[in-house]
Design a protein around this motif. Structure first.
Motif, PDB file in Angstrom:
ATOM      1  N   ARG A   8     -53.128  62.973   6.405  1.00 19.63           N
ATOM      2  CA  ARG A   8     -52.464  64.303   6.619  1.00 19.63           C
ATOM      3  C   ARG A   8     -52.627  65.552   5.889  1.00 19.63           C
ATOM      4  NH1 ARG A   8     -46.196  61.831   5.995  1.00 19.63           N
ATOM      5  NH2 ARG A   8     -46.349  60.055   7.565  1.00 19.63           N
ATOM      6  N   TRP A   9     -53.162  65.333   4.848  1.00 21.03           N
ATOM      7  CA  TRP A   9     -53.242  66.546   3.709  1.00 21.03           C
ATOM      8  C   TRP A   9     -54.629  66.610   3.488  1.00 21.03           C
ATOM      9  CZ3 TRP A   9     -48.953  69.441   2.619  1.00 21.03           C
ATOM     10  CH2 TRP A   9     -48.046  69.033   3.068  1.00 21.03           C
ATOM     11  N   TYR A  10     -55.464  65.725   3.657  1.00 19.02           N
ATOM     12  CA  TYR A  10     -57.065  66.029   3.146  1.00 19.02           C
ATOM     13  C   TYR A  10     -57.975  66.466   4.672  1.00 19.02           C
ATOM     14  CZ  TYR A  10     -57.348  64.032  -1.601  1.00 19.02           C
ATOM     15  OH  TYR A  10     -57.082  63.742  -2.873  1.00 19.02           O
TER      16      TYR A  10
ATOM     17  N   ASP B 172     -58.419  68.657   7.278  1.00 17.49           N
ATOM     18  CA  ASP B 172     -57.896  70.075   7.691  1.00 17.49           C
ATOM     19  C   ASP B 172     -57.201  70.114   9.081  1.00 17.49           C
ATOM     20  OD1 ASP B 172     -59.061  71.049   5.357  1.00 17.49           O
ATOM     21  OD2 ASP B 172     -60.686  71.793   6.602  1.00 17.49           O
TER      22      ASP B 172
ATOM     23  N   ASN C  89     -55.470  67.771  10.561  1.00 15.54           N
ATOM     24  CA  ASN C  89     -54.088  66.978  10.353  1.00 15.54           C
ATOM     25  C   ASN C  89     -53.266  67.857   9.579  1.00 15.54           C
ATOM     26  OD1 ASN C  89     -55.186  65.059  11.809  1.00 15.54           O
ATOM     27  ND2 ASN C  89     -55.530  63.611  10.195  1.00 15.54           N
ATOM     28  N   TYR C  90     -53.640  68.594   8.539  1.00 13.54           N
ATOM     29  CA  TYR C  90     -52.769  69.453   7.568  1.00 13.54           C
ATOM     30  C   TYR C  90     -52.481  70.576   8.122  1.00 13.54           C
ATOM     31  CZ  TYR C  90     -51.840  73.288   4.312  1.00 13.54           C
ATOM     32  OH  TYR C  90     -51.232  74.297   3.670  1.00 13.54           O
TER      33      TYR C  90
ATOM     34  N   THR D 163     -49.404  68.897   9.997  1.00 12.30           N
ATOM     35  CA  THR D 163     -48.418  68.837   9.158  1.00 12.30           C
ATOM     36  C   THR D 163     -47.695  69.956   8.487  1.00 12.30           C
ATOM     37  OG1 THR D 163     -49.664  66.685   8.607  1.00 12.30           O
ATOM     38  CG2 THR D 163     -48.138  67.613   6.827  1.00 12.30           C
ATOM     39  N   SER D 164     -48.525  71.021   8.337  1.00 15.31           N
ATOM     40  CA  SER D 164     -48.006  72.351   7.628  1.00 15.31           C
ATOM     41  C   SER D 164     -46.865  72.825   8.455  1.00 15.31           C
ATOM     42  CB  SER D 164     -48.917  73.076   7.302  1.00 15.31           C
ATOM     43  OG  SER D 164     -48.740  74.409   6.873  1.00 15.31           O
TER      44      SER D 164
ATOM     45  N   TRP E 220     -49.457  75.687   0.400  1.00 15.75           N
ATOM     46  CA  TRP E 220     -50.358  75.540  -0.317  1.00 15.75           C
ATOM     47  C   TRP E 220     -50.206  74.869  -1.314  1.00 15.75           C
ATOM     48  CZ3 TRP E 220     -50.727  77.436  -5.474  1.00 15.75           C
ATOM     49  CH2 TRP E 220     -52.246  77.251  -6.056  1.00 15.75           C
TER      50      TRP E 220
ATOM     51  N   ARG F 298     -49.535  70.923  -0.619  1.00  8.88           N
ATOM     52  CA  ARG F 298     -50.925  70.335  -0.583  1.00  8.88           C
ATOM     53  C   ARG F 298     -51.557  70.198  -1.865  1.00  8.88           C
ATOM     54  NH1 ARG F 298     -56.014  72.380   3.341  1.00  8.88           N
ATOM     55  NH2 ARG F 298     -56.589  70.376   3.925  1.00  8.88           N
TER      56      ARG F 298
ATOM     57  N   MET G 134     -52.556  66.215  -2.944  1.00  4.39           N
ATOM     58  CA  MET G 134     -53.813  65.870  -2.844  1.00  4.39           C
ATOM     59  C   MET G 134     -54.207  65.479  -4.254  1.00  4.39           C
ATOM     60  SD  MET G 134     -55.796  68.937  -0.460  1.00  4.39           S
ATOM     61  CE  MET G 134     -57.255  68.153  -0.538  1.00  4.39           C
TER      62      MET G 134
ATOM     63  N   GLY H  96     -49.193  64.359  12.537  1.00  2.00           N
ATOM     64  CA  GLY H  96     -50.171  64.685  11.460  1.00  2.00           C
ATOM     65  C   GLY H  96     -50.996  63.686  10.986  1.00  2.00           C
TER      66      GLY H  96
END
Length: 267
Positions: free
Chosen positions: A122-124, A126, A128-129, A132-133, A150, A153, A157, A219
């Motif tokens: 989800r967060w690594y 881009d 998917n982020y 998710t964001s 930011w 995230r 991470m 995500g």
């Protein structure tokens, strides 16, 4: 007659969308347990940085004229059971010590290996982020939205890196998801609940919490695409959602659409 109020739990977690699972798997796991147990509870919003252990959920448990703060979903559930505020689903179901041990091992596998690998996606990654964001922070105003996104995230991470999963390549992290999916599908195959009984146990509530969390977002497509092709896991998630969270209409719709696709593929 006692004048004491019945036990009540304030579940502190991330902001939860209306009529949908929490964006935190651990918050959703805990709410699933609370909903199943029948104890009175309410949701309250906070940020992980404000939590006692720097993560959510945590809870204020009110009983016997006192308020007891407890952090971490595992210890919150343990406190409720050990103090007689709720029944232990495993005891009610008559699980043996071996079955309880298997449940605990699966809980650790899901929470410490599988979920970390999913959250990494989800967060690594881009793309998917970006999804998710938008899902989590899309309703916020500028400039709060990009700054908070930011900040969260970066913290997520770092947490995933510290846990070890962030050090894996994308292919390695997704291989962990595939292994867990195949193991869980095989373990649940042939019966509705994990241990084959006629009612959910603690591991069922944990499994459901994380399945609901991961199917409620776009995500983590690698994981959700596998689950959406599994009649076993779809059936389990649908049954649990219908009985515990019928207000999760979008989740139920996604499950039913996936079931139709599976039926059409077979037919």
């Amino acid at each position: 007659m006692s004048s004491e109020s019945p036990p009540h739990v304030i579940l502190w977690g991330v902001a939860k969308p209306p009529n949908a699972p929490s964006s935190s798997g651990f918050c959703q796991k805990l709410e699933t347990f609370l909903r199943f147990s029948g104890i009175s509870y309410e949701l309250a919003e906070t940020l992980p940085g404000k939590a006692p252990k720097g993560k959510v959920p945590f809870a204020d448990i009110k009983h016997d004229g006192k308020t007891v703060p407890v952090a971490d979903s595992h210890f919150i559930i343990g406190y409720l059971v050990e103090n007689g505020l709720v029944e232990d689903p495993d005891t009610v179901a008559g699980l043996t010590p071996v079955q309880k041990g298997e449940s605990r091992a699966w809980q650790a596998y899901i929470e410490e290996v599988l979920y970390h690998a999913i959250v990494r996606d989800r967060w690594y990654i881009d793309e998917n982020y970006a999804v998710t964001s938008q899902e989590i922070f899309g309703g916020m105003s500028w400039p709060v939205r990009p700054l908070l996104a930011w900040y969260i995230r970066r913290n997520v991470m770092q947490s995933i890196w510290n846990a070890g999963t962030g050090r894996h390549s994308q292919e390695e992290a997704q291989s962990l998801q595939k292994e867990a999916f195949e193991a869980l599908e095989a373990r649940m195959s042939g019966h509705l609940y994990f241990h084959g009984g006629d009612r959910p146990t603690c591991i069922d509530l944990t499994v459901y919490g994380f399945l609901a969390n991961t199917l409620a977002t776009e995500g983590n497509p690698y994981w959700s695409d596998m689950v959406l092709r599994s009649s076993t896991l779809l059936g389990f998630t649908k049954k649990m959602t219908t009985s515990l969270f019928p207000e999760y209409e979008k989740l139920l719709q996604r499950i039913e659409e996936a079931e139709i696709r599976l039926q059409q593929a077979v037919g």
